[in-house]
Enzyme design. Structure first.
Site, short mmCIF file in Angstrom:
data_model
loop_
_atom_site.label_atom_id
_atom_site.label_comp_id
_atom_site.label_asym_id
_atom_site.label_seq_id
_atom_site.Cartn_x
_atom_site.Cartn_y
_atom_site.Cartn_z
CB CYS A 2 -0.91 -0.02 1.10
SG CYS A 2 -1.94 -1.71 1.33
NE ARG A 27 3.72 1.68 -3.30
CZ ARG A 27 4.59 1.74 -2.31
NH1 ARG A 27 5.49 2.83 -2.17
NH2 ARG A 27 4.34 0.89 -1.20
CD1 TRP A 74 -1.03 -5.93 -2.58
CD2 TRP A 74 -1.43 -5.06 -4.60
NE1 TRP A 74 -0.83 -6.85 -3.39
CE2 TRP A 74 -1.08 -6.42 -4.79
CE3 TRP A 74 -1.58 -4.26 -5.95
CZ2 TRP A 74 -0.95 -7.02 -5.98
CZ3 TRP A 74 -1.46 -5.04 -7.04
CH2 TRP A 74 -1.20 -6.22 -7.22
CG ASN A 100 2.68 -0.50 3.25
OD1 ASN A 100 2.23 -1.76 2.88
ND2 ASN A 100 3.81 -0.10 2.93
N GLY A 101 1.06 -3.15 5.25
CA GLY A 101 1.68 -4.05 5.90
C GLY A 101 0.68 -4.79 6.39
CD GLU A 482 9.05 -18.64 -15.75
OE1 GLU A 482 8.24 -18.96 -16.40
OE2 GLU A 482 9.04 -17.48 -15.56
CE LYS A 486 10.09 -14.21 -16.63
NZ LYS A 486 9.16 -14.90 -16.67
CD GLU A 489 8.22 -13.02 -20.41
OE1 GLU A 489 7.21 -12.26 -20.49
OE2 GLU A 489 8.34 -13.57 -19.12
CG HIS A 505 13.73 -39.11 -28.39
ND1 HIS A 505 13.58 -40.29 -28.83
CD2 HIS A 505 13.93 -39.21 -27.23
CE1 HIS A 505 13.91 -41.19 -27.70
NE2 HIS A 505 13.91 -40.36 -26.79
CE LYS A 604 3.00 -8.43 -14.14
NZ LYS A 604 4.16 -9.46 -14.42
C1 AGP Z 1 5.29 -14.39 -17.57
O1 AGP Z 1 6.50 -13.29 -17.52
C2 AGP Z 1 4.52 -13.45 -18.71
N1 AGP Z 1 4.18 -12.10 -18.42
C3 AGP Z 1 3.33 -14.08 -18.80
O2 AGP Z 1 3.55 -15.40 -19.52
C4 AGP Z 1 2.04 -14.33 -17.81
O3 AGP Z 1 2.84 -15.23 -16.81
C5 AGP Z 1 0.86 -15.07 -18.23
O4 AGP Z 1 0.37 -14.02 -19.13
C6 AGP Z 1 -0.03 -15.21 -17.52
O5 AGP Z 1 -0.49 -14.20 -16.61
P1 AGP Z 1 -1.21 -14.43 -15.09
O6 AGP Z 1 -0.25 -15.07 -14.14
O7 AGP Z 1 -1.47 -13.06 -14.75
O8 AGP Z 1 -2.55 -15.28 -15.43
#
Ligand code: AGP
Length: 609
Positions: A2, A27, A74, A100-101, A482, A486, A489, A505, A604
């Site tokens: 927050c 934030r 938040w 906050n917290g 993963e 990273k 992207e 394979h 996002k």
């Molecule tokens: C992850 O780095 C990406 N930004 C993307 O794959 C993300 O994880 C995916 O869109 C799922 O988002 P969510 O966790 O908000 O559902």
């Protein structure tokens, strides 16, 4: 996390506070509010939604007061709502607070205040407790009431309070959550962090733990809990506003990588009771439920899906229930075999990913019990689930998910252990062993982050490659996916993850001299097999960067470089092995000069198909 802003001076506090809150919008928040002293009373205006909504609501009121506090919330305890928004006010309207917290013992305090003082609570929040506690302890000076109140409070928090009976005064206290005081001209401020104040001043005091601040237009006093004055150097702030939002980090992604020890600790420790047993707040799964389920689906997208891949390994190993993991965009259209004996686990940082939401609805339509692991309180996925288990990662601003992923893993480990304990599929000593391993993770993550320099050097050497392979076996293969996401992207390098046993394979046909291979080799019981895969790619002159546990010297023989992680049990390695991969992706993208926090073509939260 927050946001807090307080102003006391000789101008109208309303616009100054609102402006300060707007500087904290980056934030992430779900509601906002202000409280001001005016003509011997407290005026409070607060509501769910954006600050702009609040501004509209109060636009026609001529709110005037020269001392006030404001807040962006938040949500962690209590969904986003007008009522749950801050400031919270004592029953007699004499005290307003912003917080906050977390107040960890708020349930006990609510009981005490209700029984001993007849307090009537109006919200679901832990924060409201503070307003009532300060009020019942307020016998004259606000600072004395605050000092008495914090003696009774447990948790990590920073809060500010004003009283209708003490004009011009703001009192604030800090314990394990950020708080600063700002020196203005004929006015003074308090805030949860620097961006809120940069427009008005550049001289601040950093408030340390267990310190109280008394702020009036004339002076800022910092006291310890015995009311002894504390001498504190004035800090000259030279940051730009953007620097301040990132708290000095170059990008939000790097800041959020560094926030992981704290985020993991918060997500974990709040779920352990005083006896060190797991307490899954928000989940009402019983043994009978678990005996009734004959399958678990974990469904998500992107990074959340990769967390689900790790979840499969640990839930099947510990709770011995079959787990199927699927990407939401596939699950929702393949008429999956789901019925009332299915537990459907949705994982989502934003809680608004359309595919995940649609998959959840499809599973519910078919009779499944829905449990979600979500970071945003009150989001659509959370609201439509039967049980919600929140990650307490705080707002994740960078598009590339890092702290959300590791806190999702923590939630999955806790769920797996909880289920296994209920079903009796693990021994109590193993239960305690894994919990101890998890509690050691935050410090081990900090250790890896402290060695970021070696990864930065590696990135400088490899940043201009056009293809990188990630390989691993067992739970390492889940982390390889993963790590690959990273890198692709944020750096736009074509990276590719594959279970190491699959190389022969077909994929090994791609190996050429200097092909970059990131090999995760953390699983003791699979080491020999993984070592053979590394030998195979090395034989094709690949450039192998291995991720291995400290003490494993043999891996050096076949690796071009080795990045070590602190030793830990095989089961919990994903929480550590992902950190070098996050840092590698970040530093490669930085070397390439990419827009790390906002990569091209990405959002996002993917709220469209
Ligand atoms: C992850 O780095 C990406 N930004 C993307 O794959 C993300 O994880 C995916 O869109 C799922 O988002 P969510 O966790 O908000 O559902």
């Amino acid at each position: 996390m927050c946001g807090i802003v307080g102003y006391t001076g000789h101008e109208n506090a309303r616009d100054i506070i609102i402006d300060g809150l707007k500087k904290l919008e980056y934030r992430g928040y779900d509601s906002a509010g202000i409280a001001m002293q005016s003509k011997g009373e407290l005026i409070v205006r607060k509501q769910k939604g954006k600050i702009a909504n609040l501004e509209k609501t109060i636009a026609d009121e001529h709110l005037y007061g020269t001392t006030g506090i404001g807040h962006t919330r938040w949500a962690t305890h209590g969904v986003p709502s007008d009522l749950n928004a801050h400031p919270h006010v004592s029953g007699d309207g004499s005290i307003a607070i912003v917080h906050n917290g977390i107040v960890e013992n708020y349930v006990e305090l609510r009981r005490q205040l209700t029984e001993e003082y007849g307090v009537v609570f109006r919200t679901d929040t832990d924060s409201e407790v503070i307003a009532h506690l300060v009020s019942v302890l307020h016998k004259g000076k606000l600072e004395d009431a605050v000092l008495e109140a914090v003696k009774r409070m447990k948790g990590a928090y920073a809060f500010a309070a004003i009283s209708k009976d003490e004009p011009g005064k703001i009192v604030a206290f800090r314990k394990d959550a950020p708080l600063i005081a700002g020196l203005g001209r004929g006015c003074n401020f308090i805030a949860s962090d620097i961006p809120a104040l940069l427009k008005y001043l550049n001289k601040i005091y950093l408030i340390e733990n267990d310190e109280l601040v008394i702020c009036t237009p004339e002076q800022i006093q910092i006291l310890d809990q015995q009311k002894n004055p504390v001498k504190r150097e004035v800090l000259q702030v030279t940051w730009s506003l953007e620097d301040a939002e990132k708290e000095g980090y170059e990008h939000f992604m790097l800041k959020e990588i560094h926030e992981q020890p704290k985020a993991i600790r918060e997500t974990l420790t709040r779920r352990l009771d005083e006896n060190g047993r797991i307490r899954l707040d928000g989940i009402s799964l019983t043994l009978e439920d678990l005996e009734h389920f004959n399958k678990i689906y974990i469904v998500a997208c992107g990074t959340a899906y990769h967390a689900g891949l790790v979840g499969k390994y640990i839930i099947e190993k510990m709770a011995r229930i079959p787990v199927e993991v699927d990407v939401a965009s596939e699950f929702r259209y393949r008429d999956p075999f789901v019925d009332d004996r299915t537990l459907f686990i949705a994982i989502s940082q934003s809680g608004e990913t359309l595919d995940t939401l649609a998959a959840l609805r499809e599973a519910k339509r078919k009779g499944a019990r829905v449990l979600s692991v979500v970071n945003v309180v009150g989001s659509s996925v959370a609201r439509e689930s039967d049980d919600v288990f929140y990650t307490w990662a705080g707002p994740e601003i960078a598009v590339a998910s890092t702290k959300a992923y590791t806190t999702q893993l923590i939630c999955l480990y806790l769920i797996a252990l909880y289920m296994a304990d209920l079903r009796g599929t693990i021994s109590q000593s193993y239960y305690q062993e894994v919990l101890a391993e998890l509690q050691a993770i935050p410090d081990k993550v900090s250790t890896i982050i402290s060695r970021a320099g070696e990864i930065e050097e590696l990135a400088k050497y490899l940043y201009n490659r056009d293809q990188v392979f990630f390989i691993g076996r067992g739970i390492d293969s889940a982390v390889a996916y993963e790590g690959s996401l990273k890198l692709k992207e944020v750096s736009y390098i074509n990276s590719f993850a594959i279970a190491a046993g699959e190389l022969k394979h077909g994929t090994i046909a791609l190996m050429e001299p200097e092909t970059i291979v990131i090999a995760l080799a953390t699983q003791d019981f699979l080491f020999d097999k993984m070592y053979s895969n590394i030998v195979e790619v090395k034989a094709r002159m690949a450039h192998v960067v291995s991720i291995a546990k400290e003490g494993d010297e043999k891996i050096r023989e076949e690796s071009t470089e080795v990045i070590y992680i602190p030793r830990c049990a095989d089961e919990v390695t994903p929480l550590l092995s992902v950190i070098p991969l996050q840092l590698f992706a970040y530093y490669v993208a930085r070397e390439r000069g990419e827009d790390i926090d906002k990569p091209r073509n990405l959002a996002k939260s993917v709220t469209v198909e």
